[in-house]
Design an enzyme around this catalytic site. Structure first.
Site, PDB file in Angstrom:
ATOM      1  N   TRP A  33    -103.638 -13.267  13.568  1.00  0.00           N
ATOM      2  CA  TRP A  33    -104.982 -13.765  13.274  1.00  0.00           C
ATOM      3  C   TRP A  33    -105.711 -12.727  12.442  1.00  0.00           C
ATOM      4  O   TRP A  33    -105.586 -11.512  12.679  1.00  0.00           O
ATOM      5  CB  TRP A  33    -105.760 -14.016  14.565  1.00  0.00           C
ATOM      6  CG  TRP A  33    -105.661 -15.422  15.061  1.00  0.00           C
ATOM      7  CD1 TRP A  33    -106.570 -16.421  14.870  1.00  0.00           C
ATOM      8  CD2 TRP A  33    -104.597 -16.020  15.830  1.00  0.00           C
ATOM      9  NE1 TRP A  33    -106.138 -17.583  15.465  1.00  0.00           N
ATOM     10  CE2 TRP A  33    -104.936 -17.368  16.058  1.00  0.00           C
ATOM     11  CE3 TRP A  33    -103.393 -15.545  16.339  1.00  0.00           C
ATOM     12  CZ2 TRP A  33    -104.123 -18.238  16.774  1.00  0.00           C
ATOM     13  CZ3 TRP A  33    -102.575 -16.399  17.053  1.00  0.00           C
ATOM     14  CH2 TRP A  33    -102.943 -17.734  17.260  1.00  0.00           C
ATOM     15  N   TRP A  35    -109.140 -11.788  11.833  1.00  0.00           N
ATOM     16  CA  TRP A  35    -110.077 -10.751  12.295  1.00  0.00           C
ATOM     17  C   TRP A  35    -109.479  -9.947  13.439  1.00  0.00           C
ATOM     18  O   TRP A  35    -109.794  -8.759  13.597  1.00  0.00           O
ATOM     19  CB  TRP A  35    -111.480 -11.276  12.535  1.00  0.00           C
ATOM     20  CG  TRP A  35    -111.825 -12.050  13.778  1.00  0.00           C
ATOM     21  CD1 TRP A  35    -111.025 -12.847  14.516  1.00  0.00           C
ATOM     22  CD2 TRP A  35    -113.123 -12.087  14.403  1.00  0.00           C
ATOM     23  NE1 TRP A  35    -111.738 -13.404  15.555  1.00  0.00           N
ATOM     24  CE2 TRP A  35    -113.033 -12.957  15.508  1.00  0.00           C
ATOM     25  CE3 TRP A  35    -114.357 -11.496  14.128  1.00  0.00           C
ATOM     26  CZ2 TRP A  35    -114.112 -13.245  16.348  1.00  0.00           C
ATOM     27  CZ3 TRP A  35    -115.433 -11.780  14.953  1.00  0.00           C
ATOM     28  CH2 TRP A  35    -115.313 -12.638  16.045  1.00  0.00           C
ATOM     29  N   ASP A  36    -108.555 -10.545  14.192  1.00  0.00           N
ATOM     30  CA  ASP A  36    -107.858  -9.767  15.225  1.00  0.00           C
ATOM     31  C   ASP A  36    -107.114  -8.594  14.587  1.00  0.00           C
ATOM     32  O   ASP A  36    -107.105  -7.477  15.117  1.00  0.00           O
ATOM     33  CB  ASP A  36    -106.832 -10.633  15.969  1.00  0.00           C
ATOM     34  CG  ASP A  36    -107.461 -11.753  16.777  1.00  0.00           C
ATOM     35  OD1 ASP A  36    -108.092 -12.637  16.164  1.00  0.00           O
ATOM     36  OD2 ASP A  36    -107.332 -11.753  18.022  1.00  0.00           O
ATOM     37  N   ASP A 168    -115.097 -20.127  18.561  1.00  0.00           N
ATOM     38  CA  ASP A 168    -114.680 -21.530  18.543  1.00  0.00           C
ATOM     39  C   ASP A 168    -115.635 -22.542  19.189  1.00  0.00           C
ATOM     40  O   ASP A 168    -116.044 -23.499  18.572  1.00  0.00           O
ATOM     41  CB  ASP A 168    -113.316 -21.656  19.226  1.00  0.00           C
ATOM     42  CG  ASP A 168    -112.275 -20.708  18.630  1.00  0.00           C
ATOM     43  OD1 ASP A 168    -112.629 -19.913  17.753  1.00  0.00           O
ATOM     44  OD2 ASP A 168    -111.121 -20.775  19.045  1.00  0.00           O
ATOM     45  N   TYR A 350    -114.881 -19.113  27.732  1.00  0.00           N
ATOM     46  CA  TYR A 350    -114.616 -18.694  26.364  1.00  0.00           C
ATOM     47  C   TYR A 350    -115.863 -18.179  25.646  1.00  0.00           C
ATOM     48  O   TYR A 350    -116.469 -17.220  26.102  1.00  0.00           O
ATOM     49  CB  TYR A 350    -113.994 -19.898  25.656  1.00  0.00           C
ATOM     50  CG  TYR A 350    -112.867 -19.595  24.707  1.00  0.00           C
ATOM     51  CD1 TYR A 350    -111.938 -18.607  24.968  1.00  0.00           C
ATOM     52  CD2 TYR A 350    -112.729 -20.328  23.537  1.00  0.00           C
ATOM     53  CE1 TYR A 350    -110.897 -18.357  24.080  1.00  0.00           C
ATOM     54  CE2 TYR A 350    -111.685 -20.094  22.656  1.00  0.00           C
ATOM     55  CZ  TYR A 350    -110.776 -19.110  22.935  1.00  0.00           C
ATOM     56  OH  TYR A 350    -109.745 -18.875  22.064  1.00  0.00           O
ATOM     57  N   GLU A 393    -109.136 -10.675  27.354  1.00  0.00           N
ATOM     58  CA  GLU A 393    -109.725 -11.339  26.195  1.00  0.00           C
ATOM     59  C   GLU A 393    -111.256 -11.354  26.318  1.00  0.00           C
ATOM     60  O   GLU A 393    -111.968 -11.120  25.350  1.00  0.00           O
ATOM     61  CB  GLU A 393    -109.163 -12.770  26.137  1.00  0.00           C
ATOM     62  CG  GLU A 393    -109.425 -13.527  24.866  1.00  0.00           C
ATOM     63  CD  GLU A 393    -108.714 -14.884  24.897  1.00  0.00           C
ATOM     64  OE1 GLU A 393    -108.170 -15.279  25.969  1.00  0.00           O
ATOM     65  OE2 GLU A 393    -108.725 -15.564  23.845  1.00  0.00           O
TER      66      GLU A 393
HETATM   67  C1  2M8 Z   1    -109.364 -17.871  19.442  1.00  0.00           C
HETATM   68  O1  2M8 Z   1    -109.162 -18.885  18.467  1.00  0.00           O
HETATM   69  C2  2M8 Z   1    -107.903 -19.582  18.342  1.00  0.00           C
HETATM   70  C3  2M8 Z   1    -108.032 -20.495  17.131  1.00  0.00           C
HETATM   71  O2  2M8 Z   1    -108.147 -19.728  15.971  1.00  0.00           O
HETATM   72  C4  2M8 Z   1    -107.526 -20.394  19.570  1.00  0.00           C
HETATM   73  O3  2M8 Z   1    -108.361 -20.612  20.464  1.00  0.00           O
HETATM   74  O4  2M8 Z   1    -106.376 -20.825  19.620  1.00  0.00           O
HETATM   75  C5  2M8 Z   1    -110.735 -17.222  19.163  1.00  0.00           C
HETATM   76  O5  2M8 Z   1    -111.143 -16.424  20.256  1.00  0.00           O
HETATM   77  C6  2M8 Z   1    -110.675 -16.378  17.886  1.00  0.00           C
HETATM   78  O6  2M8 Z   1    -111.860 -15.648  17.710  1.00  0.00           O
HETATM   79  C7  2M8 Z   1    -109.490 -15.405  17.899  1.00  0.00           C
HETATM   80  O7  2M8 Z   1    -109.380 -14.827  16.632  1.00  0.00           O
HETATM   81  C8  2M8 Z   1    -108.173 -16.121  18.264  1.00  0.00           C
HETATM   82  C9  2M8 Z   1    -107.030 -15.141  18.497  1.00  0.00           C
HETATM   83  O8  2M8 Z   1    -107.426 -14.105  19.367  1.00  0.00           O
HETATM   84  O9  2M8 Z   1    -108.327 -16.913  19.462  1.00  0.00           O
END
Ligand code: 2M8
Length: 427
Positions: A33, A35-36, A168, A350, A393
């Site tokens: 991902w 920004w991760d 999200d 979340y 998380e």
């Molecule tokens: C979360 O988003 C993804 C979709 O992109 C998901 O829920 O499957 C969010 O917390 C997002 O901010 C983060 O980048 C991603 C991976 O950690 O998970």
């Protein structure tokens, strides 16, 4: 003696290391991902700068020919383990700069650019080659936001999907559910296999997320066509703030490699003026997102306003006002809940209330930048205290209980960064 916090954090990054990038968590998110990876590289930079550089370059390597850097870069060997897969972004294959890369069709907050400055510094004198290599893709990405993601009349980019924001199912985006979008294709979620459904977005949220992906595809990712048929077109306060910080980061990188700064001062000054004109709410003393379809600010009390301080566009007076407004809205909660108590607040679901360490990292950076050192210190302290409970998380904002997926890369990475920098904003 058990290993100290820093060593445990390094262990999380090593355990999630997929070679050229870091999985966000071992099972829940098996791909890369955007920004991760930006946050993860800040963690790697504290003990293995060359690995941090690889992290950023692998993400930039997934860019599209128009400069867009996607929010999700799929690992072909894990396609069965995550939903939605690349088949929900059918146009991506024709658009990637490197044939064969599998990506989503939306972007993410440009943390990669800020991280590149840090990683360049951590590499020391040997970092010049890295900075030269990332300058063009980072510039191209920010120009894509500016040129391909704006509508007439504003230099601020337009957000087209909640996943693009990274927040999200935040109450910021609840107006989308009201539109009742449904995707045409049937689907089966996988995100509730490892994490309880009560902590995840709802079925209605997923319907909207997937329906928007279909609209983007039909519109061939063209912002004007999309604007005509989608109920979700937003100026996201955090992306807008981070674009500015990212543009300054890219200018610094250019200076470091003796190239011309791609974003001249007058352009950035106009941008700051547009940011405040669109986002600042004088009555509430904070910055809100803007719904471009309804033509109004989204007056929803979440951490996004104070997180946007990390962009470095705010003066000390407004920063202090926004921080005290948000503190007042969240009595008795650990700093900084992702959403404030109110009808939409859900302390375990979340992006609807839990504390996220990456958000705290942004808020602490922004507070320090605005001269509010004491408040910044308190937020940093919370990050390290929560991290002691586990690199989860997210966390329950009343009790601090760890929630969501465990062994989470960006939580470990920001703890490492704070342990090393003591929270001093880099630039
Ligand atoms: C979360 O988003 C993804 C979709 O992109 C998901 O829920 O499957 C969010 O917390 C997002 O901010 C983060 O980048 C991603 C991976 O950690 O998970």
């Amino acid at each position: 003696m058990p290993p100290d916090l820093a060593e445990r954090a390094r262990e999380v990054l090593r355990a999630n290391d997929a070679g050229r990038w870091t999985k966000p968590s071992p099972a829940q998110y098996p791909h890369q991902w955007n920004w991760d990876s930006g946050f993860a590289s800040l963690g790697w930079a504290t003990f293995d700068p060359p690995r941090a550089a690889v992290e950023l370059e692998s993400m930039l390597g997934a860019r599209w020919t128009d400069g867009m850097v996607p929010h999700l870069h799929y690992d072909a060997s894990h396609l069965a383990d995550y939903f939605p897969g690349p088949d929900w972004w059918p146009g991506a294959g024709r658009r990637v700069a490197v044939a064969g890369e599998l990506t989503s069709g939306i972007s993410n907050p440009p943390i990669l650019a800020l991280a590149a400055v840090e990683v360049g510094e951590a590499l020391g004198p040997g970092g010049r080659g890295f900075l030269e290599r990332v300058l063009e893709p980072l510039t191209g990405w920010l120009r894509w936001f500016r040129d391909s993601r704006t509508l007439a009349g504003s230099p601020l980019p337009v957000l087209v999907h909640p996943w693009e924001s990274g927040w999200d199912n935040s109450p910021r985006w609840d107006f989308l559910a009201a539109a009742g979008l449904k995707p045409r294709r049937p689907y089966r979620r996988l995100d509730t296999v490892h994490v309880g459904a009560a902590q995840r977005p709802t079925g209605k949220d997923y319907d909207s997320f997937l329906a928007l992906a279909e609209i983007l595809d039909v519109c061939e990712y063209d912002i004007r066509r999309y604007r005509e048929r989608s109920p979700f077109c937003v100026h996201d306060v955090l992306i807008d703030a981070l674009w500015y910080r990212a543009a300054r980061a890219v200018n610094l990188i250019a200076v470091a490699v003796e190239a011309a700064a791609p974003f001249p001062d007058p352009e950035l000054e106009d941008y700051v003026a547009a940011f405040h004109a669109a986002h600042w709410n004088q009555a509430d003393g904070t910055w809100y997102d803007v719904d471009l379809v309804a033509g109004r600010q989204l007056e929803v009390a979440t951490a996004a306003g104070v997180a946007s301080l990390a962009g470095g566009l705010a003066g000390p007076e407004r920063a202090a006002r926004a921080w005290s407004a948000y503190e007042k809205a969240c009595p008795g909660l650990l700093p900084v809940p992702s959403a404030a108590p109110g009808p939409a607040f859900e302390p375990e679901r979340y992006w609807r209330g839990p504390v996220w360490l990456i958000v705290d990292w942004l808020v602490a950076d922004g507070l320090a930048r605005a001269g509010l050192a004491q408040h910044a210190g308190a937020v940093r302290h919370t990050v390290l205290e929560l991290a002691e409970k586990g690199f989860n998380e997210y966390f329950q904002p009343r009790t601090g209980a760890p929630l969501g997926a465990g062994g989470f890369s960006f939580s470990a990475a920001v703890a490492l960064d704070l342990l090393q920098t003591k929270g001093k904003p880099a630039f």
